[in-house]
Design an enzyme around this catalytic site. Structure first.
Site, PDB file in Angstrom:
ATOM      1  N   HIS A 172       8.488 -25.105   7.704  1.00  0.00           N
ATOM      2  CA  HIS A 172       7.370 -25.775   7.983  1.00  0.00           C
ATOM      3  C   HIS A 172       5.992 -25.410   7.196  1.00  0.00           C
ATOM      4  O   HIS A 172       5.343 -26.606   7.052  1.00  0.00           O
ATOM      5  CB  HIS A 172       7.440 -25.357   9.406  1.00  0.00           C
ATOM      6  CG  HIS A 172       8.107 -26.491  10.122  1.00  0.00           C
ATOM      7  ND1 HIS A 172       8.270 -25.822  11.914  1.00  0.00           N
ATOM      8  CD2 HIS A 172       9.220 -26.198   9.861  1.00  0.00           C
ATOM      9  CE1 HIS A 172       9.505 -27.108  12.041  1.00  0.00           C
ATOM     10  NE2 HIS A 172      10.003 -26.940  10.786  1.00  0.00           N
ATOM     11  N   CYS A 186       2.678  -3.557   4.258  1.00  0.00           N
ATOM     12  CA  CYS A 186       1.778  -1.980   4.429  1.00  0.00           C
ATOM     13  C   CYS A 186       2.477  -1.962   5.721  1.00  0.00           C
ATOM     14  O   CYS A 186       3.704  -2.069   5.773  1.00  0.00           O
ATOM     15  CB  CYS A 186       0.096  -2.640   4.661  1.00  0.00           C
ATOM     16  SG  CYS A 186      -0.455  -4.202   5.507  1.00  0.00           S
ATOM     17  N   GLY A 187       1.400  -1.052   6.267  1.00  0.00           N
ATOM     18  CA  GLY A 187       2.228  -0.407   7.720  1.00  0.00           C
ATOM     19  C   GLY A 187       2.485  -1.644   8.494  1.00  0.00           C
ATOM     20  O   GLY A 187       3.745  -1.816   9.247  1.00  0.00           O
ATOM     21  N   THR A 188       2.113  -2.604   9.287  1.00  0.00           N
ATOM     22  CA  THR A 188       2.192  -3.728   9.616  1.00  0.00           C
ATOM     23  C   THR A 188       2.512  -5.016   9.191  1.00  0.00           C
ATOM     24  O   THR A 188       3.108  -5.774   9.097  1.00  0.00           O
ATOM     25  CB  THR A 188       0.806  -3.777  11.322  1.00  0.00           C
ATOM     26  OG1 THR A 188      -0.178  -4.181  10.268  1.00  0.00           O
ATOM     27  CG2 THR A 188       0.137  -2.347  11.345  1.00  0.00           C
ATOM     28  N   GLY A 189       2.041  -5.274   8.154  1.00  0.00           N
ATOM     29  CA  GLY A 189       1.739  -6.128   7.706  1.00  0.00           C
ATOM     30  C   GLY A 189       1.384  -7.121   7.880  1.00  0.00           C
ATOM     31  O   GLY A 189       0.550  -8.380   6.867  1.00  0.00           O
ATOM     32  N   ARG A 203       6.265 -34.165   7.976  1.00  0.00           N
ATOM     33  CA  ARG A 203       5.683 -33.875   8.446  1.00  0.00           C
ATOM     34  C   ARG A 203       4.412 -32.736   8.799  1.00  0.00           C
ATOM     35  O   ARG A 203       3.371 -32.628   8.292  1.00  0.00           O
ATOM     36  CB  ARG A 203       5.291 -34.132  10.104  1.00  0.00           C
ATOM     37  CG  ARG A 203       6.374 -33.617  10.290  1.00  0.00           C
ATOM     38  CD  ARG A 203       7.064 -34.015  12.202  1.00  0.00           C
ATOM     39  NE  ARG A 203       7.829 -33.014  12.960  1.00  0.00           N
ATOM     40  CZ  ARG A 203       8.702 -32.314  12.763  1.00  0.00           C
ATOM     41  NH1 ARG A 203       9.342 -33.065  12.426  1.00  0.00           N
ATOM     42  NH2 ARG A 203       9.764 -31.363  13.364  1.00  0.00           N
ATOM     43  N   HIS A 204       5.425 -32.351   7.787  1.00  0.00           N
ATOM     44  CA  HIS A 204       4.976 -30.348   7.900  1.00  0.00           C
ATOM     45  C   HIS A 204       4.102 -30.947   6.431  1.00  0.00           C
ATOM     46  O   HIS A 204       3.185 -30.040   6.176  1.00  0.00           O
ATOM     47  CB  HIS A 204       5.938 -29.599   7.755  1.00  0.00           C
ATOM     48  CG  HIS A 204       7.355 -29.974   8.305  1.00  0.00           C
ATOM     49  ND1 HIS A 204       6.784 -29.619   9.795  1.00  0.00           N
ATOM     50  CD2 HIS A 204       8.395 -30.178   8.701  1.00  0.00           C
ATOM     51  CE1 HIS A 204       7.588 -29.671  10.185  1.00  0.00           C
ATOM     52  NE2 HIS A 204       8.600 -30.030  10.312  1.00  0.00           N
ATOM     53  N   ASP A 246       1.002  -0.984  -0.055  1.00  0.00           N
ATOM     54  CA  ASP A 246      -0.116   0.105   0.036  1.00  0.00           C
ATOM     55  C   ASP A 246       1.004   0.762  -0.418  1.00  0.00           C
ATOM     56  O   ASP A 246       2.255   0.909  -0.126  1.00  0.00           O
ATOM     57  CB  ASP A 246      -1.292  -0.166   0.865  1.00  0.00           C
ATOM     58  CG  ASP A 246      -0.163   0.383   2.267  1.00  0.00           C
ATOM     59  OD1 ASP A 246       0.548   0.553   2.462  1.00  0.00           O
ATOM     60  OD2 ASP A 246      -0.624   0.335   3.297  1.00  0.00           O
ATOM     61  N   HIS A 247       0.527   2.551   0.217  1.00  0.00           N
ATOM     62  CA  HIS A 247       1.501   3.705  -0.042  1.00  0.00           C
ATOM     63  C   HIS A 247       2.134   4.253   1.306  1.00  0.00           C
ATOM     64  O   HIS A 247       3.187   4.321   0.938  1.00  0.00           O
ATOM     65  CB  HIS A 247       0.591   4.975   0.060  1.00  0.00           C
ATOM     66  CG  HIS A 247      -0.959   5.166   1.672  1.00  0.00           C
ATOM     67  ND1 HIS A 247      -2.296   3.836   1.620  1.00  0.00           N
ATOM     68  CD2 HIS A 247      -0.641   5.272   2.630  1.00  0.00           C
ATOM     69  CE1 HIS A 247      -2.602   4.532   2.775  1.00  0.00           C
ATOM     70  NE2 HIS A 247      -1.891   4.905   2.814  1.00  0.00           N
ATOM     71  N   GLY A 302      -2.548  -6.597   7.504  1.00  0.00           N
ATOM     72  CA  GLY A 302      -3.653  -5.959   6.898  1.00  0.00           C
ATOM     73  C   GLY A 302      -3.870  -7.223   5.744  1.00  0.00           C
ATOM     74  O   GLY A 302      -4.128  -7.903   4.612  1.00  0.00           O
TER      75      GLY A 302
END
Length: 149
Positions: free
Chosen positions: A102, A69-72, A136-137, A12-13, A74
């Site tokens: 994993h 994005c700002g926090t990653g 297993r993963h 985003d911006h 959203g």
């Protein structure tokens, strides 16, 4: 690394500058950056950009996706709505390695207002250099892929 060396990038911006730094970095590692924007600092909606990048990964057009994005958070949520995408937000290199090893993650999300550029590039390196362990993963990834809401 598979024969598909394309990595889609979007944000985003709030994360344009960091996204451009990541694009330059991955190209220096031999990957092809497919930067789908945006380029304007005007406010934009992260779900549009996260899902656009996710569709490029899900279709096989790009091997991996890196979204910001700002926090990653959203943009990661939006990307994970696309079938076949496994995206995680990482704030440390251990997590960036583990989502590949994993969870066979095919997209990495970074919070541009949470981590600095140096750490962001380390996250990218950890993500891109870690192989899926399978075993297993693989069973667990199959369970994720088969999950329905």
């Amino acid at each position: 690394m598979t024969s598909n060396t394309r990595i889609v990038l979007s944000s985003d911006h709030a994360a344009i500058e960091m996204r451009q730094a990541v694009a330059t970095h991955i190209e220096s590692l031999g990957w092809e950056a497919v930067d789908i924007g945006p380029t304007s600092p005007d406010s934009t909606h992260y779900p549009i950009h996260g899902q656009a990048a996710a569709h490029k990964v899900a279709s096989g057009d790009c091997r991996f996706g890196i979204i910001l994005c700002g926090t990653g958070q959203g943009i990661m949520m939006a990307a994970n709505k696309v079938a076949g995408v496994r995206c995680g937000v990482c704030l440390d290199t251990f997590s960036a390695r583990m989502i590949r090893a994993h969870n066979d993650a095919n997209m990495l999300s970074i919070g541009a207002r949470v981590v600095g550029e140096g750490l962001a590039l380390e996250l990218v390196d950890a993500f891109l250099t870690t192989e899926f362990e399978g075993g297993r993963h693989a069973t667990r990834v199959d369970m994720i892929e088969g999950a329905s809401g």
